[in-house]
Design an enzyme around this catalytic site. Structure first.
Site, PDB file in Angstrom:
ATOM      1  CG  ASP A 152       2.898  37.394 -15.058  1.00  0.00           C
ATOM      2  OD1 ASP A 152       3.196  38.231 -15.938  1.00  0.00           O
ATOM      3  OD2 ASP A 152       1.776  36.861 -14.961  1.00  0.00           O
ATOM      4  CD  GLU A 253       3.271  40.574 -19.508  1.00  0.00           C
ATOM      5  OE1 GLU A 253       2.623  40.182 -18.518  1.00  0.00           O
ATOM      6  OE2 GLU A 253       3.807  39.791 -20.312  1.00  0.00           O
ATOM      7  CB  THR A 254      -1.731  42.268 -15.309  1.00  0.00           C
ATOM      8  OG1 THR A 254      -2.119  42.504 -13.960  1.00  0.00           O
ATOM      9  CG2 THR A 254      -2.545  41.105 -15.857  1.00  0.00           C
ATOM     10  CG  ASN A 256      -2.115  37.179 -16.567  1.00  0.00           C
ATOM     11  OD1 ASN A 256      -0.981  36.788 -16.873  1.00  0.00           O
ATOM     12  ND2 ASN A 256      -2.830  37.970 -17.357  1.00  0.00           N
ATOM     13  CG  ASP A 283      -0.756  39.606 -19.920  1.00  0.00           C
ATOM     14  OD1 ASP A 283      -0.170  38.509 -19.985  1.00  0.00           O
ATOM     15  OD2 ASP A 283      -1.244  40.054 -18.874  1.00  0.00           O
ATOM     16  CG  ASP A 399      -9.428  50.971 -13.696  1.00  0.00           C
ATOM     17  OD1 ASP A 399     -10.553  50.460 -13.595  1.00  0.00           O
ATOM     18  OD2 ASP A 399      -8.614  51.025 -12.756  1.00  0.00           O
ATOM     19  CG  ASP A 522     -16.762  46.556 -11.566  1.00  0.00           C
ATOM     20  OD1 ASP A 522     -17.084  45.667 -10.768  1.00  0.00           O
ATOM     21  OD2 ASP A 522     -16.198  47.604 -11.232  1.00  0.00           O
TER      22      ASP A 522
END
Length: 766
Positions: A152, A253-254, A256, A283, A399, A522
């Site tokens: 990351d 991938e984000t 984190n 990820d 999203d 959410d």
């Protein structure tokens, strides 16, 4: 993600671009890094319509080491830059194993100077020019088409994000030693198993976080908890529960890697993952094997584990914004992160304001991805096809999907489902949806809201798309929890229970295009929906703190009575499973998971937010109820209609497959449906019309607080009514839902059944 609505297109003029539909083969220019047939060379290709120079920088290690080669790319037609690097050249450069790489780019706002070196300001003109360019050669750029990333942007070893920023304070900081590097994959023939071809109407969706699924599960080897491999171990459990499709929160991938940087803290944590850094790379945080190629291999093995159990894999994807984010502050148009897309072609990949100096924002978490631009659309379609074809994914949940229906590229937002060149329609053209009766194809599900303008679009999506039905959620919640405060009518309930024809029928869509949900990641869990009067997001670790969160939850603690809270949860689950549409359960709700009223745990990578697998007696009973109700739905096709409840016989007569009743046994008319003082409704589904093993199914729902007597309708010739379940507290326990063949005889046509306040009754005719 869920946000309130506000107007954005006010001060700025709106520009709508009516370009022709974008049609192209999947990744026709072969962007990214790919080996040739005999693996003797790698071709690197990147897109930029505005760059004046792009260089490929090669590395022998994932981080912390200098480049071993610096190679200029050659510009070609269509804005594609390329170069080929032989294996021999890689060996001479000291690369004997995995190949790591990134790009550096120059353009009109930062011109190329041969004297430039890392950390230099030579060639600088402006951080952003009048055309919106944001080139900066001091920033090593991730290839948007990289198949894996090394790490990351910020890590426990390098928690400072300033190396990636532009602006006067940061533009000359070189990011090369800490920036993520793309990884070249050689490809493989690893099996993803046999893809299920089940019709979407027949699915039971289970939404869950891949890490949260197993981090608390002591039955999983410690090394595999929270990983793709660990998730694969749960496939047999989900099959036993009756789940047919697992929907994972974002696995692209984000940022984190730093979630554990401060123990017992949510500071800067991103648990959910709705801020994508790269649309192709699985990820790596969720991989037990994090070596080059390891996350991809492990993800595919997980997919196979679910496919082997007949379970589809759906992934949550975020194409409305990226992990590069927006401006660092609202009054500074110069300081933005330059990590990937922005440094290669900012106006192509992002929707900008009319002056081209800032990003347009309908997401609340950064600028809109430019979904109407054909090249930016290419990346969306190409990455979806990669997850479908190479990684084995069966469907996608999008999203803030109205952003994919945007028809503007500069200075505005406008959703238009009729625009054939928007991303929504292109996805349907090039990634064909699964047919109504099942078969090859992908399941496409939209979250039908965003922020501002005309972005609230429940029921407004084009053919081929299913949607999270927020109207179903809100109306059923209000009926359960807002008695006397919300004017919910039985007509509104009937419309939702029967598949929401008002939302989907006129669009050429069907009941199964409605994804029925009571809760999602959410918001409140199912238990907390009926145990909390309001959110409590400021509590200490591990249940918080979390900021934000919806204030209007339509929740109620049932007067603090635990048995009534469980009953309400049974009602919510039962009504959803007995409705036309596709039911979605959130992970852990089958066992009454609680977050102690935190309704926005997006940053909570903690034991409280991971699923709990040690259940008490009441949780075990509820899981048995959920399992049995799912089994009942799966056993009865009358609950899963391919079309809205009506048919036409050979003489052209409409045959009623569903009829609504008042408690006294009379047929419900418009007067009853439209009266907000009526709170009880029942319906009979003709099973014989729908190929169901039950001649008829009868459901009664009493939203009143007191007992209501229901007069039972005709069960069919020589048939009697038998009880499958009654959600009232008297029947609570392990066997509340009767197994097939053991249903309780309760009466015939005209018999009376007393149903408790806030209860649901389910009968079949035998």
């Amino acid at each position: 993600m869920s946000f309130g609505r506000k107007s954005l297109c006010v001060a700025l003029g709106c520009v709508t671009l009516n370009s022709t539909p974008a049609l192209a083969a999947i990744n026709a220019p072969q962007l990214g890094a790919q080996y040739n047939a005999n693996h003797s060379a790698i071709t690197f290709k990147a897109y930029s319509s505005r760059a004046t120079r792009i260089e490929l920088w090669l590395y022998a290690a994932p981080s912390g080491t200098p480049e071993v080669a610096r190679i200029p790319l050659t510009p070609g037609s269509g804005g594609v830059w390329s170069t080929a690097v032989s294996r021999a050249r890689l060996t001479r450069a000291g690369i004997g194993g995995a190949v790591y790489y990134g790009y550096r780019a120059w353009g009109p706002n930062w011109t190329y100077d041969s004297g430039w070196s890392k950390g230099s300001g030579l060639g600088f003109v402006s951080d952003v020019d009048a055309q919106g360019n944001r080139f900066n050669p001091n920033k090593l750029l991730v290839d948007p088409y990289a198949r894996e990333l090394s790490h990351d942007p910020t890590t426990p070893a390098n928690p400072d994000g300033t190396p990636y920023a532009s602006g006067p304070l940061h533009r000359t900081i070189d990011s090369g030693s800490v920036a993520p590097r793309g990884i070249v994959l050689a490809g493989d023939q690893q099996s993803i198993g046999t893809k299920p071809t089940r019709a979407f109407k027949d699915d039971i969706v289970y939404e869950v976080h891949v890490r949260g699924l197993t981090m608390n599960d002591n039955s999983i080897p410690a090394a595999f908890r929270g990983t793709y491999r660990g998730a694969g171990f749960k496939a047999a459990y989900l099959k036993s529960l009756g789940v047919t499709a697992v929907e994972f929160l974002p696995v692209q991938e984000t940022q984190n890697d730093t979630n554990d940087l401060l123990p017992n803290s949510t500071t800067d944590d991103n648990y959910w993952g709705y801020s994508t850094l790269n649309y192709f790379a699985p990820d790596r945080r969720y991989a037990a094997d994090r070596s080059a190629g390891g996350p991809t291999r492990e993800f595919k093995a997980m997919v196979k584990a679910f496919h082997d159990q007949g379970i589809k894999v759906i992934i949550d994807v975020v194409y409305n914004h990226t992990g590069e984010g927006g401006a660092w502050s609202s009054n500074d148009k110069t300081t933005y992160n330059v990590l990937s897309f922005r440094g290669l072609d900012n106006p192509t990949y992002y929707t900008l304001t009319s002056d081209m100096q800032a990003t347009w924002d309908n997401t609340g978490v950064g600028g809109n991805y430019n979904t109407h631009n054909p090249v930016a659309q290419n990346l969306i379609v190409d990455s979806l096809a990669y997850w479908r074809d190479t990684l084995g994914v069966d469907g996608f949940r999008f999203d803030l999907a109205p952003v994919l229906g945007n028809t503007c590229e500069v200075g505005c937002f406008n959703f238009d489902k009729m625009d054939s060149s928007n991303a929504l329609n292109r996805i349907v053209r090039e990634l064909p949806p699964r047919p109504a009766g099942g078969g090859a194809g992908v399941d496409l599900v939209a979250e039908p809201w965003a922020i501002g303008g005309n972005s609230y679009q429940i029921g407004g999506f084009p053919s081929g798309w299913s949607e999270w039905n927020g109207s179903y959620r809100d109306i059923v919640r209000q009926s359960q929890n807002k008695l006397g405060a919300a004017p919910i009518t039985t007509g509104q309930l009937a419309t939702r229970f029967a598949g929401s024809a008002d939302l989907y029928e006129n669009n050429g869509r069907k009941p199964w295009n409605s994804v029925d949900l009571m809760v999602a990641h959410d918001g409140f869990t199912l238990r907390d929906l009926y145990a909390c009067n309001s959110k409590n997001n400021g509590q200490a670790w591990p249940y918080g703190p979390s900021d934000g969160g919806e204030d209007n939850n339509n929740s109620w603690d049932q007067g603090g009575v635990a048995a009534d809270q469980r009953k309400a949860a049974r009602n919510g689950l039962a009504l959803m499973l007995l409705s036309a549409g596709v039911p979605m359960i959130t992970g852990g709700d089958e066992s009454l998971r609680s977050l102690q009223c935190n309704n926005n745990p997006y940053n909570l990578d903690s034991s409280a937010n991971w699923l709990n697998w040690n259940w008490d007696t009441e949780q075990t009973h509820f899981q048995s109820f959920a399992r049995a109700m799912i089994a009942f739905r799966r056993a009865h096709p009358a609950l899963r209609p391919v079309d809205f409840y009506s048919s036409v016989d050979n003489n052209g007569n409409v045959m009623e497959q569903l009829r609504w009743f008042k408690p006294d046994g009379g047929v419900a008319d418009s007067g009853y449906f439209d009266d907000p003082n009526r709170r009880a409704i029942a319906w009979r589904i003709d099973g014989s019309e729908l190929g169901d093993p039950a001649a008829a199914i009868y459901v009664a729902y009493n939203a009143w607080s007191d007992n209501v007597d229901f007069t039972l309708p005709w069960p069919g010739t020589s048939r009697k009514w038998h009880r499958v379940t009654d959600t009232c507290n008297w029947a609570e326990g392990a066997g509340q839902v009767r197994a097939p063949g053991s249903e309780d005889l309760v009466g015939v046509e005209g018999s009376s059944y007393g149903l408790c306040g806030r209860g649901v009754l389910l009968l079949i005719a035998k």
